[in-house]
Scaffold this motif. Structure first.
Motif, PDB file in Angstrom:
ATOM      1  N   GLU A 237       0.829  -1.208   0.000  1.00  0.00           N
ATOM      2  CA  GLU A 237       0.000   0.000   0.000  1.00  0.00           C
ATOM      3  C   GLU A 237       0.866   1.262   0.000  1.00  0.00           C
ATOM      4  O   GLU A 237       0.589   2.218  -0.726  1.00  0.00           O
ATOM      5  N   MET A 238       1.929   1.260   0.812  1.00  0.00           N
ATOM      6  CA  MET A 238       2.816   2.426   0.863  1.00  0.00           C
ATOM      7  C   MET A 238       3.598   2.565  -0.441  1.00  0.00           C
ATOM      8  O   MET A 238       3.826   3.684  -0.918  1.00  0.00           O
ATOM      9  N   GLU A 239       3.998   1.461  -1.025  1.00  0.00           N
ATOM     10  CA  GLU A 239       4.653   1.523  -2.346  1.00  0.00           C
ATOM     11  C   GLU A 239       3.722   2.170  -3.355  1.00  0.00           C
ATOM     12  O   GLU A 239       4.149   2.984  -4.183  1.00  0.00           O
ATOM     13  N   ASP A 240       2.444   1.800  -3.303  1.00  0.00           N
ATOM     14  CA  ASP A 240       1.469   2.378  -4.227  1.00  0.00           C
ATOM     15  C   ASP A 240       1.352   3.888  -4.042  1.00  0.00           C
ATOM     16  O   ASP A 240       1.226   4.648  -5.010  1.00  0.00           O
ATOM     17  N   VAL A 241       1.369   4.327  -2.788  1.00  0.00           N
ATOM     18  CA  VAL A 241       1.277   5.763  -2.510  1.00  0.00           C
ATOM     19  C   VAL A 241       2.449   6.502  -3.164  1.00  0.00           C
ATOM     20  O   VAL A 241       2.271   7.556  -3.790  1.00  0.00           O
ATOM     21  N   ILE A 242       3.653   5.962  -3.015  1.00  0.00           N
ATOM     22  CA  ILE A 242       4.845   6.600  -3.581  1.00  0.00           C
ATOM     23  C   ILE A 242       4.769   6.623  -5.104  1.00  0.00           C
ATOM     24  O   ILE A 242       5.009   7.666  -5.734  1.00  0.00           O
ATOM     25  N   ILE A 243       4.426   5.484  -5.700  1.00  0.00           N
ATOM     26  CA  ILE A 243       4.372   5.414  -7.164  1.00  0.00           C
ATOM     27  C   ILE A 243       3.292   6.332  -7.707  1.00  0.00           C
ATOM     28  O   ILE A 243       3.477   7.012  -8.732  1.00  0.00           O
ATOM     29  N   GLN A 244       2.137   6.393  -7.026  1.00  0.00           N
ATOM     30  CA  GLN A 244       1.085   7.307  -7.480  1.00  0.00           C
ATOM     31  C   GLN A 244       1.561   8.754  -7.397  1.00  0.00           C
ATOM     32  O   GLN A 244       1.339   9.551  -8.322  1.00  0.00           O
ATOM     33  N   HIS A 245       2.215   9.100  -6.283  1.00  0.00           N
ATOM     34  CA  HIS A 245       2.691  10.475  -6.132  1.00  0.00           C
ATOM     35  C   HIS A 245       3.683  10.841  -7.236  1.00  0.00           C
ATOM     36  O   HIS A 245       3.640  11.956  -7.777  1.00  0.00           O
ATOM     37  N   TYR A 246       4.571   9.925  -7.581  1.00  0.00           N
ATOM     38  CA  TYR A 246       5.630  10.207  -8.555  1.00  0.00           C
ATOM     39  C   TYR A 246       5.269   9.765  -9.979  1.00  0.00           C
ATOM     40  O   TYR A 246       6.106   9.894 -10.880  1.00  0.00           O
TER      41      TYR A 246
END
Length: 318
Positions: free
Chosen positions: A280-289
């Motif tokens: 979930e946290m990986e997804d947050v980072i990838i979505q942000h970037y």
């Protein structure tokens, strides 16, 4: 020993730079290159002399002292340094190009979802960060960008803005607005893991140096934690005090380093596992970037290597 002062002057300031990004394999590549007989690599590796917008990271702002970081020999063909925040800096590249228009820049990149937790741990070890949980530190990025909730010992507040420190597309656009592309080499930590020797030889070819036949590439800069944070602080943050005490001894002995700090750091270091984020946290980072990564993908000839960037389904916001 220098061939002569005139030869040194003709090679200074350095022509070669590893300019970032942090936690993308730069320390390992710098170590391998520093052992090449035709390269005089700076000691320390990251002087950050040209990053005047990151003053807390500069090992010196004195030109003569910066010059003393290099010790060329009769075989030296290239002076080189490895300040990994130059790519992030708003001022460093232009300052270098003003003095050295033929400068060569090596850039190493990595999947932001892998790079950022590693950077967070490094900042903790360097006493720039005081929030031990990466998710919480990520969510503090906006406040810290406004100058709020900054740790007292942080040397460069901008490095705590995890929502900007991996904006590689934006950084490359800025870099290539100031530097011809042929004077830059883009490498990926993922590629270096898969073929260290191949990446090393690509770097030598780009720098115009001979292949020294190296085939052994031991691991460098594995993740560590301090057994004693007090000793860790002393070895990382008391450089000026140590220099006052040790300089007379080094002059008498004719040494550049006594090696005491390195031995203390080794004794105080304990290996830790790889930083892993929950999906979930990986997804947050990838979505942000994601927009920046799309920009980066368009800038890089041949696209991004797998598994550098793989878009996920829309994540839950944290």
């Amino acid at each position: 020993m220098l061939v002569n002062e005139c030869a040194f002057q003709s090679n200074f300031p350095p022509k070669g730079y590893i300019i970032g990004a942090p936690k993308c394999g730069t320390t390992a590549l710098a170590q391998y290159l520093s052992e090449h007989p035709q390269i005089a690599f700076s000691k320390p590796k990251e002087p950050h002399f040209y990053a005047d917008d990151l003053p807390g990271l500069r090992r010196t702002d004195d030109r003569d002292q910066y010059k003393s970081f290099f010790s060329p020999t009769r075989d030296t063909r290239l002076l080189m340094e490895g300040s990994v925040w130059y790519l992030f800096s708003q001022t460093a590249i232009r300052a270098i190009m003003n003095e050295r228009p033929d400068a060569l820049f090596v850039i190493m990149l990595r999947n932001p979802a892998k790079m950022l937790p590693s950077l967070h741990r490094q900042l903790l070890n360097a006493f720039d960060e005081d929030e031990r949980d990466f998710k919480t530190a990520w969510n503090l990025s906006d406040a810290r960008a406004r100058g709020e909730q900054i740790p007292k010992k942080c040397r460069a507040t901008m490095t705590l803005d995890y929502k900007r420190t991996a904006a590689f597309g934006e950084m490359l656009e800025r870099l290539w607005s100031q530097v011809p592309r042929e004077q830059t080499l883009i490498l990926f930590q993922e590629e270096m893991q898969a073929d260290t020797g191949g990446v090393y030889r690509r770097a030598l070819d780009f720098l115009g140096l001979d292949d020294d036949g190296r085939r052994d590439f031991p691991r460098v800069n594995e993740a560590k934690r301090y057994r004693s944070r007090l000793l860790g602080y002393a070895t990382n943050r008391m450089g000026a005090t140590r220099e006052v005490i040790s300089s007379p001894v080094k002059r008498v002995l004719g040494l550049r380093s006594l090696g005491i700090t390195k031995r203390l750091k080794r004794a105080n270091a304990a290996s830790v596992g790889v930083s892993r984020l929950d999906p979930e946290m990986e997804d947050v980072i990838i979505q942000h970037y994601e927009e920046d990564l799309r920009l980066l993908e368009g800038l890089i000839e041949g696209g991004l290597p797998e598994p550098f960037f793989r878009p996920r389904q829309s994540p839950q916001h944290l």
